[in-house]
Design an enzyme around this catalytic site. Structure first.
Site, PDB file in Angstrom:
ATOM      1  N   ARG A  30      49.417  43.038  33.208  1.00  0.00           N
ATOM      2  CA  ARG A  30      48.643  43.791  34.445  1.00  0.00           C
ATOM      3  C   ARG A  30      47.561  43.888  34.787  1.00  0.00           C
ATOM      4  O   ARG A  30      46.759  44.818  33.830  1.00  0.00           O
ATOM      5  CB  ARG A  30      49.941  44.809  35.130  1.00  0.00           C
ATOM      6  CG  ARG A  30      50.965  44.508  35.351  1.00  0.00           C
ATOM      7  CD  ARG A  30      51.433  45.196  36.354  1.00  0.00           C
ATOM      8  NE  ARG A  30      52.694  44.741  36.655  1.00  0.00           N
ATOM      9  CZ  ARG A  30      54.243  43.969  36.907  1.00  0.00           C
ATOM     10  NH1 ARG A  30      52.741  43.192  37.899  1.00  0.00           N
ATOM     11  NH2 ARG A  30      55.233  43.673  36.877  1.00  0.00           N
ATOM     12  N   ASP A  31      46.894  43.976  35.478  1.00  0.00           N
ATOM     13  CA  ASP A  31      45.151  44.655  35.892  1.00  0.00           C
ATOM     14  C   ASP A  31      45.350  45.519  35.750  1.00  0.00           C
ATOM     15  O   ASP A  31      46.284  46.234  36.880  1.00  0.00           O
ATOM     16  CB  ASP A  31      44.367  43.780  37.270  1.00  0.00           C
ATOM     17  CG  ASP A  31      43.603  44.192  37.372  1.00  0.00           C
ATOM     18  OD1 ASP A  31      42.418  44.934  36.842  1.00  0.00           O
ATOM     19  OD2 ASP A  31      42.555  42.347  37.276  1.00  0.00           O
ATOM     20  N   ILE A  32      44.506  45.941  35.137  1.00  0.00           N
ATOM     21  CA  ILE A  32      44.438  47.750  34.983  1.00  0.00           C
ATOM     22  C   ILE A  32      43.441  48.072  36.582  1.00  0.00           C
ATOM     23  O   ILE A  32      43.851  49.843  36.380  1.00  0.00           O
ATOM     24  CB  ILE A  32      43.445  48.231  33.884  1.00  0.00           C
ATOM     25  CG1 ILE A  32      41.708  47.395  33.837  1.00  0.00           C
ATOM     26  CG2 ILE A  32      44.142  48.168  32.438  1.00  0.00           C
ATOM     27  CD1 ILE A  32      40.927  48.331  33.223  1.00  0.00           C
ATOM     28  N   ASN A  88      37.951  33.048  39.251  1.00  0.00           N
ATOM     29  CA  ASN A  88      36.188  34.168  39.539  1.00  0.00           C
ATOM     30  C   ASN A  88      35.036  32.799  38.160  1.00  0.00           C
ATOM     31  O   ASN A  88      36.101  32.892  37.138  1.00  0.00           O
ATOM     32  CB  ASN A  88      36.024  35.045  39.203  1.00  0.00           C
ATOM     33  CG  ASN A  88      37.172  36.055  40.592  1.00  0.00           C
ATOM     34  OD1 ASN A  88      36.456  35.335  41.854  1.00  0.00           O
ATOM     35  ND2 ASN A  88      37.056  37.017  40.205  1.00  0.00           N
ATOM     36  N   VAL A  97      35.260  39.802  33.109  1.00  0.00           N
ATOM     37  CA  VAL A  97      34.916  39.385  32.125  1.00  0.00           C
ATOM     38  C   VAL A  97      35.023  37.869  31.575  1.00  0.00           C
ATOM     39  O   VAL A  97      35.586  37.464  32.503  1.00  0.00           O
ATOM     40  CB  VAL A  97      36.437  39.619  31.435  1.00  0.00           C
ATOM     41  CG1 VAL A  97      37.043  39.512  29.758  1.00  0.00           C
ATOM     42  CG2 VAL A  97      37.193  41.117  31.369  1.00  0.00           C
ATOM     43  N   HIS A 101      40.274  33.890  33.612  1.00  0.00           N
ATOM     44  CA  HIS A 101      41.875  34.907  33.377  1.00  0.00           C
ATOM     45  C   HIS A 101      42.440  34.065  34.845  1.00  0.00           C
ATOM     46  O   HIS A 101      41.554  33.384  36.271  1.00  0.00           O
ATOM     47  CB  HIS A 101      41.872  36.490  33.324  1.00  0.00           C
ATOM     48  CG  HIS A 101      41.317  36.208  34.392  1.00  0.00           C
ATOM     49  ND1 HIS A 101      39.447  36.543  33.728  1.00  0.00           N
ATOM     50  CD2 HIS A 101      40.347  37.062  35.387  1.00  0.00           C
ATOM     51  CE1 HIS A 101      38.362  37.160  34.063  1.00  0.00           C
ATOM     52  NE2 HIS A 101      38.862  37.828  35.352  1.00  0.00           N
ATOM     53  N   HIS A 103      44.029  34.890  38.751  1.00  0.00           N
ATOM     54  CA  HIS A 103      44.217  36.535  39.411  1.00  0.00           C
ATOM     55  C   HIS A 103      45.624  35.877  40.178  1.00  0.00           C
ATOM     56  O   HIS A 103      45.982  34.862  40.611  1.00  0.00           O
ATOM     57  CB  HIS A 103      43.505  37.515  40.591  1.00  0.00           C
ATOM     58  CG  HIS A 103      41.872  37.463  39.280  1.00  0.00           C
ATOM     59  ND1 HIS A 103      42.213  39.064  38.973  1.00  0.00           N
ATOM     60  CD2 HIS A 103      40.799  36.784  38.802  1.00  0.00           C
ATOM     61  CE1 HIS A 103      40.983  39.215  38.718  1.00  0.00           C
ATOM     62  NE2 HIS A 103      40.344  37.985  38.424  1.00  0.00           N
TER      63      HIS A 103
END
Length: 114
Positions: A30-32, A88, A97, A101, A103
């Site tokens: 999970r994204d923070i 991205n 980052v 990755h 999303h």
């Protein structure tokens, strides 16, 4: 592994994450700072700076990242109402980052990309 990469440290277990899916080659957590009710990041365990580098260096692993993203969407109940998968690539696109990755976003209508 890149010694100063946040996501490499998550893969190594040095930084905790809320892991929701994992395979031998991928990790999803999970994204923070979620941008939707469901916001999961899917990464390859091996460091690649962005999706262009991943596809050039290991297209099979790129497919595994996409398969993991689809598995996350299904497990999170997003396949019926729909979801967005987004990469991205580069600072101008919002990549913060530099470990590729995907999303996976959903859980509400996301609207257009404008």
């Amino acid at each position: 592994m890149s010694a100063d990469c946040l996501f490499c440290k998550i893969v190594a277990g040095e930084i905790p994450a809320d892991v929701v899916h994992e395979t031998a080659t991928t990790l999803a957590f999970r994204d923070i700072d979620p941008k939707a009710p469901v916001h999961v990041l899917v990464i390859p365990r091996v460091h690649h700076a962005n999706v262009a580098a991943l596809v050039a260096e290991d297209p099979g692993l790129a497919a595994e990242v996409l398969a993991a993203a689809a598995a996350v969407a299904e497990a999170e109940g997003l396949t019926g109402p729909g979801y967005r998968t987004l990469f991205n690539t580069g600072a101008d696109a919002g990549q913060t980052v530099f470990h590729v990755h995907a999303h996976v976003l959903g859980g509400r209508p996301l609207g257009g990309m404008a």
